[in-house]
Write a protein that holds these residues in place. Structure first.
Motif, PDB file in Angstrom:
ATOM      1  N   VAL A   7       0.839  -1.195   0.000  1.00  0.00           N
ATOM      2  CA  VAL A   7       0.000   0.000   0.000  1.00  0.00           C
ATOM      3  C   VAL A   7       0.877   1.249   0.000  1.00  0.00           C
ATOM      4  CG1 VAL A   7      -1.656   1.353   1.346  1.00  0.00           C
ATOM      5  CG2 VAL A   7      -2.003  -1.096   1.047  1.00  0.00           C
ATOM      6  N   LEU A   8       1.956   1.224   0.774  1.00  0.00           N
ATOM      7  CA  LEU A   8       2.869   2.357   0.815  1.00  0.00           C
ATOM      8  C   LEU A   8       3.524   2.584  -0.544  1.00  0.00           C
ATOM      9  CD1 LEU A   8       4.313   4.575   2.376  1.00  0.00           C
ATOM     10  CD2 LEU A   8       6.013   2.868   3.058  1.00  0.00           C
ATOM     11  N   GLN A   9       4.018   1.526  -1.175  1.00  0.00           N
ATOM     12  CA  GLN A   9       4.638   1.638  -2.493  1.00  0.00           C
ATOM     13  C   GLN A   9       3.642   2.194  -3.512  1.00  0.00           C
ATOM     14  OE1 GLN A   9       7.734   0.943  -3.890  1.00  0.00           O
ATOM     15  NE2 GLN A   9       8.480   0.877  -1.792  1.00  0.00           N
ATOM     16  N   TYR A  10       2.419   1.662  -3.500  1.00  0.00           N
ATOM     17  CA  TYR A  10       1.375   2.133  -4.409  1.00  0.00           C
ATOM     18  C   TYR A  10       1.097   3.621  -4.184  1.00  0.00           C
ATOM     19  CZ  TYR A  10      -3.272   2.857  -6.362  1.00  0.00           C
ATOM     20  OH  TYR A  10      -4.341   3.362  -7.055  1.00  0.00           O
ATOM     21  N   SER A  11       0.964   4.008  -2.921  1.00  0.00           N
ATOM     22  CA  SER A  11       0.659   5.398  -2.591  1.00  0.00           C
ATOM     23  C   SER A  11       1.765   6.343  -3.057  1.00  0.00           C
ATOM     24  CB  SER A  11       0.461   5.552  -1.085  1.00  0.00           C
ATOM     25  OG  SER A  11      -0.640   4.791  -0.658  1.00  0.00           O
ATOM     26  N   ILE A  12       3.006   5.921  -2.888  1.00  0.00           N
ATOM     27  CA  ILE A  12       4.135   6.752  -3.322  1.00  0.00           C
ATOM     28  C   ILE A  12       4.112   6.923  -4.831  1.00  0.00           C
ATOM     29  CG2 ILE A  12       6.657   6.792  -3.552  1.00  0.00           C
ATOM     30  CD1 ILE A  12       6.741   5.447  -0.747  1.00  0.00           C
ATOM     31  N   LYS A  13       3.896   5.837  -5.555  1.00  0.00           N
ATOM     32  CA  LYS A  13       3.863   5.914  -7.021  1.00  0.00           C
ATOM     33  C   LYS A  13       2.738   6.815  -7.502  1.00  0.00           C
ATOM     34  CE  LYS A  13       6.104   1.606  -8.300  1.00  0.00           C
ATOM     35  NZ  LYS A  13       5.990   0.386  -9.112  1.00  0.00           N
ATOM     36  N   VAL A  14       1.559   6.677  -6.915  1.00  0.00           N
ATOM     37  CA  VAL A  14       0.414   7.495  -7.317  1.00  0.00           C
ATOM     38  C   VAL A  14       0.669   8.963  -6.977  1.00  0.00           C
ATOM     39  CG1 VAL A  14      -2.040   7.950  -6.885  1.00  0.00           C
ATOM     40  CG2 VAL A  14      -1.237   5.609  -7.231  1.00  0.00           C
ATOM     41  N   SER A  15       1.306   9.207  -5.852  1.00  0.00           N
ATOM     42  CA  SER A  15       1.633  10.580  -5.466  1.00  0.00           C
ATOM     43  C   SER A  15       2.576  11.226  -6.479  1.00  0.00           C
ATOM     44  CB  SER A  15       2.267  10.580  -4.077  1.00  0.00           C
ATOM     45  OG  SER A  15       2.642  11.879  -3.708  1.00  0.00           O
ATOM     46  N   TYR A  16       3.646  10.525  -6.827  1.00  0.00           N
ATOM     47  CA  TYR A  16       4.578  11.055  -7.823  1.00  0.00           C
ATOM     48  C   TYR A  16       3.906  11.232  -9.178  1.00  0.00           C
ATOM     49  CZ  TYR A  16       8.755  10.851  -4.933  1.00  0.00           C
ATOM     50  OH  TYR A  16       9.689  11.070  -3.966  1.00  0.00           O
ATOM     51  N   LEU A  17       3.036  10.309  -9.505  1.00  0.00           N
ATOM     52  CA  LEU A  17       2.305  10.413 -10.769  1.00  0.00           C
ATOM     53  C   LEU A  17       1.449  11.680 -10.788  1.00  0.00           C
ATOM     54  CD1 LEU A  17       1.882   8.744 -13.372  1.00  0.00           C
ATOM     55  CD2 LEU A  17      -0.088   7.703 -12.259  1.00  0.00           C
ATOM     56  N   GLY A  18       0.805  11.986  -9.670  1.00  0.00           N
ATOM     57  CA  GLY A  18       0.003  13.200  -9.554  1.00  0.00           C
ATOM     58  C   GLY A  18       0.851  14.455  -9.707  1.00  0.00           C
ATOM     59  N   ILE A  19       2.057  14.422  -9.152  1.00  0.00           N
ATOM     60  CA  ILE A  19       2.967  15.562  -9.297  1.00  0.00           C
ATOM     61  C   ILE A  19       3.334  15.761 -10.762  1.00  0.00           C
ATOM     62  CG2 ILE A  19       5.295  16.403  -8.774  1.00  0.00           C
ATOM     63  CD1 ILE A  19       4.981  14.969  -6.021  1.00  0.00           C
ATOM     64  N   LEU A  20       3.645  14.675 -11.449  1.00  0.00           N
ATOM     65  CA  LEU A  20       3.982  14.772 -12.877  1.00  0.00           C
ATOM     66  C   LEU A  20       2.828  15.378 -13.669  1.00  0.00           C
ATOM     67  CD1 LEU A  20       5.766  11.339 -13.430  1.00  0.00           C
ATOM     68  CD2 LEU A  20       6.836  13.600 -13.319  1.00  0.00           C
ATOM     69  N   LEU A  21       1.608  14.967 -13.353  1.00  0.00           N
ATOM     70  CA  LEU A  21       0.429  15.501 -14.044  1.00  0.00           C
ATOM     71  C   LEU A  21       0.246  16.980 -13.729  1.00  0.00           C
ATOM     72  CD1 LEU A  21      -2.096  14.998 -15.781  1.00  0.00           C
ATOM     73  CD2 LEU A  21      -3.286  14.384 -13.665  1.00  0.00           C
ATOM     74  N   ARG A  22       0.343  17.334 -12.466  1.00  0.00           N
ATOM     75  CA  ARG A  22       0.160  18.722 -12.045  1.00  0.00           C
ATOM     76  C   ARG A  22       1.197  19.658 -12.671  1.00  0.00           C
ATOM     77  NH1 ARG A  22       0.230  17.969  -6.778  1.00  0.00           N
ATOM     78  NH2 ARG A  22       2.403  18.548  -6.516  1.00  0.00           N
ATOM     79  N   GLU A  23       2.407  19.160 -12.855  1.00  0.00           N
ATOM     80  CA  GLU A  23       3.480  19.965 -13.459  1.00  0.00           C
ATOM     81  C   GLU A  23       3.469  19.896 -14.992  1.00  0.00           C
ATOM     82  OE1 GLU A  23       5.512  22.017 -11.764  1.00  0.00           O
ATOM     83  OE2 GLU A  23       4.431  21.461  -9.938  1.00  0.00           O
ATOM     84  N   ASN A  24       2.434  19.268 -15.542  1.00  0.00           N
ATOM     85  CA  ASN A  24       2.271  19.118 -16.989  1.00  0.00           C
ATOM     86  C   ASN A  24       3.439  18.387 -17.661  1.00  0.00           C
ATOM     87  OD1 ASN A  24      -0.269  20.443 -17.155  1.00  0.00           O
ATOM     88  ND2 ASN A  24       0.794  22.378 -16.906  1.00  0.00           N
ATOM     89  N   LEU A  25       4.014  17.419 -16.935  1.00  0.00           N
ATOM     90  CA  LEU A  25       5.085  16.614 -17.497  1.00  0.00           C
ATOM     91  C   LEU A  25       4.543  15.347 -18.161  1.00  0.00           C
ATOM     92  CD1 LEU A  25       7.649  17.068 -14.599  1.00  0.00           C
ATOM     93  CD2 LEU A  25       7.682  18.172 -16.848  1.00  0.00           C
TER      94      LEU A  25
END
Length: 52
Positions: A7-25
């Motif tokens: 769950v922790l690994q999944y949450s970290i990946k989803v969090s980073y993915l959200g950052i990439l989306l928010r930064e338009n990367l």
């Protein structure tokens, strides 16, 4: 790997993915594809989102 670690690994990946989306990367389509892949990888059936 126990369930808590998964769950922790999944949450970290989803969090980073959200950052990439928010930064338009990445695009919204890329975000959705990655999210689906992560859910399959970690056996996540659905996300519970809490808005406080």
């Amino acid at each position: 790997m126990d369930n808590n670690e998964k769950v922790l690994q999944y949450s970290i990946k989803v969090s980073y993915l959200g950052i990439l989306l928010r930064e338009n990367l990445i695009t919204e389509e890329e975000y959705k594809k990655c999210l689906i892949a992560f859910k399959m990888e970690y056996g996540i059936v659905f996300d519970i989102i809490v808005d406080l």
